[in-house]
Write an enzyme that holds these catalytic residues in place. Structure first.
Site, short mmCIF file in Angstrom:
data_model
loop_
_atom_site.label_atom_id
_atom_site.label_comp_id
_atom_site.label_asym_id
_atom_site.label_seq_id
_atom_site.Cartn_x
_atom_site.Cartn_y
_atom_site.Cartn_z
N LYS A 1 0.88 -1.18 0.00
CA LYS A 1 0.00 0.00 0.00
C LYS A 1 0.91 1.22 0.00
O LYS A 1 1.51 1.56 1.01
CB LYS A 1 -0.91 0.00 1.21
CG LYS A 1 -1.90 1.15 1.22
CD LYS A 1 -2.82 1.05 2.43
CE LYS A 1 -3.79 2.22 2.42
NZ LYS A 1 -3.10 3.51 2.44
N GLU B 1 -0.65 5.02 -7.85
CA GLU B 1 -0.23 6.05 -6.89
C GLU B 1 0.98 6.79 -7.43
O GLU B 1 1.89 6.19 -7.99
CB GLU B 1 0.15 5.41 -5.55
CG GLU B 1 -0.99 4.72 -4.83
CD GLU B 1 -1.64 5.59 -3.76
OE1 GLU B 1 -0.99 6.55 -3.29
OE2 GLU B 1 -2.79 5.31 -3.41
#
EC number: 6.5.1.2
Length: 719
Positions: A128, A183
């Site tokens: 993450k 991201e």
């Protein structure tokens, strides 16, 4: 991302307690403002743990009072909802729910399997990433648009920044129409380079990599270029993707990632935390633990692990809520940043004379350890960031990284904060400071530390060289006469007479004091070395245990641990430092400096303890057996000294009294407790005497004590 609003949060199970509707409304407002700042700039008035506690409190209150849920509550919003743009998303960019432990993860998997009515047979496990979620659109293989998450339904067009995003190609390997989601972050190297470029152009450094990525992505018309990096975590078709849309809908998530990588888009596949396909919950947990262990060594930031049902059929069956998909979850790692108070700033001088500020913090738990200090780069950095004493500051630490202050939390200022005072002269030696560069430096350079170390060695509690204060040491260093304190013992009369304000009398007195210092006991010589973690008391214990410098230098960590008060870590540190000090010790030996401790007997060699004969030494004299200490007058006693000494003890300093106690077989202490055996109380003894009386500790006046240890006084006077 998080349970409320997708906020990146720490591993914690606590929640804020909201007593009533007013407290709930205030919490919603605070959480919304914090989330808005977090996703817009990468900064927030709440640290990760504080936000998570607030978020859990909001969720708990709403569960108990569903009729009072506010429309702007973050529980129903997608993360990053503050930065709303005007570009609609083809499919909403949702957040993720969180779990914080293996137990919570198992509960979540069971819930998912109940929902779809069958076991999940394949999981995708990936890092993450601690960045900003974006969607990159390609048409016929060419880059078309870059959009932020925004409120999940529409985002901001930041296509102008795409050229500086590593891993986001202008053209794909195939002429497909597709949207790649991922991201954008700053790697550690990009963060350092970005800050260097910004400061060169007169800008303030980024507070942290996330803040740097957010600011860089939205900046326009800069005179300089700062790079960021894109990591893809998924892909989906656009309305005119054709057959590709159907194919993507059927592929497992792991194969979608492989397809995206094949198009030339950057994924985490080439990193130490590459996405992994697992078939059991146990395999998933093992990968979670593995990624967590690698976190500190990664060249980019992560704040957890994302776990997804890999098969498209499982995802479709589970579906999504208004805020997060039900087939994926974020397994959060402990927070690496917290907000705490800046209490003070210390100024330390390094070996080369660099003057470095260090922040003293209100202790806070970060990443499994208590942080009380943090690095500050230089005075210019303090000024740029407008740091003030009393500020609430965001502190970052991960793994073995030295804690650092990222930024002051300006919104939390009360008006009581005060400016940080910069030193006007070198805090180590008092010389002038060269402030012409960002990193301030003592004008004495490397000699600054030399002055301090020689002055320390010559001090009253070490070699006690009368007439050798810091001013005189500066003269000797400037004249090139001493490179360490061993050189004091080779000074010649004509060298001293050539110095300013050194007449014949002062020269002769100094040489006489140096000659006396040559005969100091080993405990004082060892203390003069300045070995970290060994002050006066520990130096005495080491000297009395080993009796000679040769044995101290030859001792390994295990042998040192036999000395009272030395544990495993300190023993290893002492051994390492003695290796560094070997040349200095050699010079002291060559100069004829005493390397033995009067009255001490070395310990027996390993394996010969039983064969050792305590009676071989004269147990009744100062040279008696210190290894057993059985015949020494203070053997096994803990002695405290207080008040003014008189009689034979009148001229002894407190340090000399402690030396006397330990030569006589006792252990010196500075405080009275139930372990105290004897209190030597002179005039104006004060509270220590009263406490000793309450505890029933034996009390002796100086004259009584002098009689008890009379045989050891002569050695003390010579020292």
């Amino acid at each position: 991302m998080s349970v409320v609003g997708g906020r990146m949060v720490a591993m914690t199970n606590s929640a804020a307690v909201l007593a009533d509707a007013a407290a709930y409304a205030a919490a919603v407002e605070e959480a919304s403002l914090a989330a808005a700042a977090y996703y817009a700039t990468g900064e927030s008035a709440l640290d990760d743990d504080a936000y998570d506690r607030l978020a859990r409190g909001i969720a708990a209150y709403e569960a108990d009072h569903p009729e009072e849920v506010l429309a702007d509550s973050p529980t129903g919003k997608v993360a990053g909802g503050a930065a709303v743009g005007d570009v609609p998303h083809t499919v909403p960019m949702l957040s993720l729910d969180n779990v914080f432990s293996a137990e919570q993860f198992v509960t979540w998997t069971a819930s998912l399997e109940r929902r779809i009515g069958r076991p999940v047979t394949a999981w995708s496990v990936e890092p993450k990433l601690d960045g900003l979620a974006v969607a990159a659109r390609y048409r016929d293989g060419r880059f078309e648009r870059l959009i932020t998450r925004g409120d999940g339904t529409a985002g901001e067009d930041v296509s102008h920044a795409a050229g500086a995003v590593v891993g986001l190609p202008e053209r794909l390997a195939e002429p497909v129409t597709i949207e790649v989601r991922g991201e954008i972050l700053m790697t550690n190297e990009q963060f350092a380079q970005g800050n260097a470029i910004r400061t060169e152009h007169g800008g303030a450094p980024f507070a942290n990599p996330r803040n740097g990525a957010a600011g860089t992505l939205r900046a326009k018309d800069r005179a300089y270029r700062v790079e960021t990096t894109f990591f893809a975590y998924g892909a989906l078709p656009l309305p005119d993707s054709g057959e590709l849309g159907e194919a993507l809908a059927e592929l497992p998530h792991s194969e979608v990632l492989a397809y995206v990588a094949g198009l030339g888009v950057h994924t985490a596949a080439g990193t130490a935390v590459a996405p992994l396909r697992a078939t059991t919950v146990e395999e998933v947990q093992a990968r979670v633990d593995g990624i967590g262990a690698l976190r500190a060594a990664l060249p980019f930031g992560i704040d957890g692990i994302v776990i997804k049902a890999d098969l498209a059929a499982d995802q479709q069956e589970a579906g999504s809520g208004t805020r997060a998909p039900r087939w994926a979850v974020a397994y959060k790692l402990p927070a690496v940043e917290k907000i705490t108070r800046l209490l003070a700033v210390e100024w330390n001088v390094g070996r080369t004379g660099i003057i470095a500020p260090r922040a003293v913090l209100e202790p806070v738990e970060i990443d499994g350890s208590t942080v009380g200090y943090a690095t500050l780069h230089n005075p210019a950095d303090i000024t740029r960031r407008d740091l003030r004493l009393g500020d609430q500051v965001m502190v970052y630490k991960a793994g073995d990284i030295i804690p650092r202050i990222e930024a002051p939390v300006v919104h939390l200022r009360t008006g009581d904060e005060t400016p940080i005072a910069f030193p006007e002269s070198c805090p180590q030696c008092g010389s002038e400071i060269d402030a012409s560069e960002q990193r301030w430096r003592c004008t004495r350079g490397r000699d600054c530390r030399l002055v301090a170390s020689v002055s320390y060695a010559a001090g009253r509690d070490q070699l006690d060289i009368e007439g050798l204060g810091s001013t005189r040491v500066v003269q000797l260093v400037d004249a090139g006469l001493v490179a360490d304190f061993a050189d004091l013992f080779t000074l010649r009369r004509e060298q001293l007479l050539a110095l300013d304000r050194m007449g014949e009398t002062s020269t002769d007195n100094l040489l006489a004091a140096i000659e006396t210092a040559r005969t100091r006991p080993l405990s004082r010589v060892f203390c003069a070395l300045g070995v970290r973690g060994t002050g006066r008391s520990m130096s005495r214990r080491i000297a009395r245990h080993f009796a000679t410098m040769d044995r101290i230098v030859a001792a390994d960590a295990e042998s040192l641990q036999r000395v009272d008060g030395i544990g495993k870590e300190k023993a290893a540190a002492v051994v390492a430092e003695l290796v560094e000090l070997a040349p200095l010790i050699g010079k002291l030996v060559a100069a004829g400096v005493s390397m033995t401790e009067p009255g001490a007997t070395p310990p027996p060699d390993p394996g010969t303890e039983e064969a050792a004969a305590p009676a071989t030494a004269d147990a009744g004299a100062p040279g008696g057996d210190a290894a057993t200490g059985s015949a020494l007058p203070l053997a096994g006693m803990t002695v405290v000294v207080t008040g003014a000494m008189s009689g034979a003890l009148e001229k002894l300093s407190r340090n000399q009294m402690n030396e006397l106690i330990e030569r006589a077989g006792g252990k010196s202490s500075s405080s009275v407790s139930r372990r105290t055996t004897l209190l030597v109380a002179g005039e104006k003894a004060g509270s220590k005497r009263a406490k000793a009386e309450d505890l029933g500790v034996r009390i002796a006046v100086p004259e009584e004590f002098a009689e008890l240890v009379g045989a050891f006084l002569t050695a003390g006077e010579e020292a």
